[in-house]
Every structure is written in C-alpha cells, then in structure tokens.
Design an enzyme around this catalytic site. Structure first.
Site, PDB file in Angstrom:
ATOM      1  CB  THR A 150      47.339  31.685  39.519  1.00 28.71           C
ATOM      2  OG1 THR A 150      46.085  32.328  39.327  1.00 28.71           O
ATOM      3  CG2 THR A 150      47.326  30.899  40.817  1.00 28.71           C
ATOM      4  NE  ARG A 178      36.936  35.503  38.819  1.00 26.08           N
ATOM      5  CZ  ARG A 178      38.138  34.956  38.624  1.00 26.08           C
ATOM      6  NH1 ARG A 178      39.085  35.082  39.534  1.00 26.08           N
ATOM      7  NH2 ARG A 178      38.382  34.282  37.545  1.00 26.08           N
ATOM      8  CB  VAL A 179      35.723  32.240  44.071  1.00 25.99           C
ATOM      9  CG1 VAL A 179      36.766  31.162  44.346  1.00 25.99           C
ATOM     10  CG2 VAL A 179      35.284  32.897  45.382  1.00 25.99           C
ATOM     11  N   GLY A 180      38.035  32.484  41.639  1.00 27.85           N
ATOM     12  CA  GLY A 180      38.563  31.830  40.443  1.00 27.85           C
ATOM     13  C   GLY A 180      38.776  30.341  40.665  1.00 27.85           C
ATOM     14  CG  ASP A 181      41.623  28.554  38.149  1.00 30.83           C
ATOM     15  OD1 ASP A 181      41.560  29.784  37.961  1.00 30.83           O
ATOM     16  OD2 ASP A 181      42.702  27.927  38.123  1.00 30.83           O
ATOM     17  N   GLY A 202      45.276  31.054  34.463  1.00 40.63           N
ATOM     18  CA  GLY A 202      44.487  31.470  33.312  1.00 40.63           C
ATOM     19  C   GLY A 202      43.092  31.851  33.738  1.00 40.63           C
ATOM     20  N   GLY A 204      39.913  31.652  35.138  1.00 46.62           N
ATOM     21  CA  GLY A 204      39.306  30.682  36.052  1.00 46.62           C
ATOM     22  C   GLY A 204      37.939  30.201  35.602  1.00 46.62           C
TER      23      GLY A 204
HETATM   24  N1  ASP Z   1      43.255  31.558  37.490  1.00 45.54           N
HETATM   25  C1  ASP Z   1      43.155  32.889  38.060  1.00 45.54           C
HETATM   26  C2  ASP Z   1      41.714  33.217  38.271  1.00 45.54           C
HETATM   27  O1  ASP Z   1      40.913  33.012  37.398  1.00 45.54           O
HETATM   28  C3  ASP Z   1      43.814  33.937  37.276  1.00 45.54           C
HETATM   29  C4  ASP Z   1      45.070  33.560  36.552  1.00 45.54           C
HETATM   30  O2  ASP Z   1      45.709  32.584  36.869  1.00 45.54           O
HETATM   31  O3  ASP Z   1      45.441  34.232  35.594  1.00 45.54           O
HETATM   32  O4  ASP Z   1      41.408  33.733  39.308  1.00 45.54           O
END
Ligand code: ASP
Length: 314
Positions: A150, A178-181, A202, A204
C-alpha cells in the site's frame, strides 16, 4: 518545519513532488493528495491504482483513505472500481459530515456523480499476471496472497497541520468484497496534528487486529518518540500475535510527529521514503533488529543493484 514519510520506494517520485509543494507552503492535504495520485497513476506499481493487481475474479477493487489531523475528518472508499484516483474521492469524502466511508457501487456512484475521472483500471500487464498466477496457484497450491503493498503517507506542513493518505489494490487474488486495513481508521492510518500520525502497509487482516496506527499515535501522545512508538507497537504486537496464532503476517508502519521527527518499524524487509525541511527525499530500507529495535539504512546503489538481480520488493 515540514515533512513527509511514505511507505515503499514506489513513493519516491510522489514524495519528491510533495516535498516541493510543502516547501512552497502548499497545505499538507494537497501535497499528500498529489503524491498519492502520482503513485496511483503509474501503471508500473502493481499494488496501487492503475495497474493494480485484481481480485480472484479479475476485477480491480481499490481501497483508499484520507484523514485531516486538524479536524479528525476522515474519508474512505473500499472496493471501488473504475475510478482513476481513489485518494481524491477519499479526500473529498472526508469533508462530508455523514456518509464519509463508501464501499463498492456506492463509492463508484459517488465518484461519478461528483465528476471524478472514471477509467478501466485493469492494465494488460495486470491481467496477464492474474491469468498466470491463477494457474500457478491452482496447479501448485501456492499462497495466493503474495503480491500486495500500500502507498501510505503521513505529512506535516509549515502551518503545523498534519494529514495522512493511503491507497491500495489490497491483496492480489483477494475475494470479491475483501477490504484491507488501508481505508480503516486506526489500523491503516491515524493522525492528530497536535501529536503526530502513523500509517501502515502489510497484511491487513493482521494489522486490523492490533489497530497499530492508532496505537503508535497513542504512544507518541504518551511521550514516546516516533521511532520508540513504532518499535513498541509493532514488535510487541508481532510477539503477541505470534504467541496466540503461531504466526503473524508481514506488516510495516511509518510515523511522523508534529515536529517532523519520524520513525519506522517492521517485521520484514521494508523500504520507505522521507523528506523534511532538513532532508532531501531519501529512500531507506528497514529490517527488524535485536531487542525490538529497527535497523534503518539509506538505500545504496549496491542495494538497488541487488534488487534488480533478485526483485522481491516493488
Ligand atoms: N494493507 C494492504 C491490505 O491488506 C496490503 C498491503 O499493504 O500490503 O489490503
């Protein structure tokens, strides 16, 4: 004092532009928006905006958020498709009193209604990679989720205002919806202009378990430096997560305080970019070190050469 810190070396051009803007006295919100847009628009980066990798069904669904550290206003979009610059939609949503976090169709409709640029975000390259990986995953039972990153930024302008922005295509081959952080306050980002801000990249699903961006800001409020706050939040949570689940996903956090001091902690090798009034845009690589510390070194030509031979990080 002004400053900006951003995840991954893909942010270098964006940070360079933002640093120029901040130097000229542009607001941190506009500087961050410009910087994130540059990353979103570049099809070379496979995990953000145009050229981002699609979900399991081949659709590019993007997450983004923006937070204003003066007002705590937050805007976010999740699973948005066909919108050129999700960060700009998130920034505008942050000004809404209600309905400031929109998902899927609703987010897209808002963007259309408000005149944001609409475009197909799936590039031929991303599609080809999707087809290839899908086959590999089915054949070799590989972990489908390798391939994510991200762009997250935290900045400070000369008037003392702070802001943060994030943008991501999330996990490669993620399930639809799907939703991440990245669009979630407290997990993917948090900022308070009187204290400082933090933002993440990283896995999420694991970042959400620790609300790590908020935790870092909370620690800075308690008097920790940004580096101490990052070390404390990241390594403590990594240890607790590993103890209870036998594993922790990869995660990396960046932070900047209201004086422009910054810090980073990570449980994997991680690149990031910083520029401040006292420091021209610089790329660093961070790795976890002994005793809950983080080893941070400027990226050298030698390191870049090594990456070219064996690319692991975008
Ligand atoms: N944080 C993002 C997610 O989980 C992915 C990433 O930053 O690598 O959607």
């Amino acid at each position: 004092m002004w400053g900006i810190i951003a995840t991954w070396r893909m942010a270098f051009d964006g940070v360079t532009v933002a640093s120029q803007l901040l130097k000229e006295g542009v607001t941190v919100g506009d500087a961050i928006e410009s910087a994130v847009r540059l990353v979103e628009d570049n099809p070379v980066y496979k995990s953000v905006g145009y050229g981002g990798l699609p979900n399991i069904q081949g659709a590019v669904q993007l997450d983004a958020a923006y937070m204003d550290g003066d007002t705590y206003q937050i805007g976010g979009v999740a699973g948005i498709s066909d919108v050129k610059n999700p960060i700009s939609v998130a920034k505008q949503l942050s000004k809404e009193r209600f309905n400031s976090f929109l998902v899927g169709e609703g987010a897209r409709d808002y963007a259309v209604l408000n005149g944001f640029d609409i475009q197909n975000m799936l590039t031929d390259r991303a599609k080809a990679e999707w087809e290839k990986r899908l086959k590999e995953v089915q054949k070799n039972q590989l972990n489908p989720y390798d391939g994510h990153d991200t762009v997250s930024m935290v900045g400070l302008d000369v008037s003392g205002s702070m802001a943060t922005g994030t943008s991501s295509s999330g996990l490669f081959l993620k399930q639809p919806g799907r939703v991440g952080d990245s669009p979630l306050s407290g997990s993917g980002f948090y900022v308070d202009s009187e204290i400082g801000g933090a933002a993440a990249t990283g896995l999420g699903e694991d970042l959400m378990k620790g609300c790590l961006s908020y935790e870092i800001v909370r620690l800075m409020k308690a008097g920790y430096t940004p580096q101490e706050a990052c070390n404390q939040a990241v390594y403590d949570f990594d240890a607790r997560l590993t103890k209870r689940n036998e594993k922790a996903g990869a995660f990396s956090l960046i932070a900047m305080d209201c004086n422009g001091a910054w810090g980073v902690a990570t449980n994997v090798e991680f690149t990031f970019v910083v520029a401040t009034e006292n420091q021209r845009p610089t790329m660093y690589v961070a790795i976890p070190a002994e005793d809950n510390q983080t080893n941070i070194e400027p990226i050298t030509e030698e390191w870049l050469e090594q990456q070219r031979k064996n690319p692991t990080v975008d």
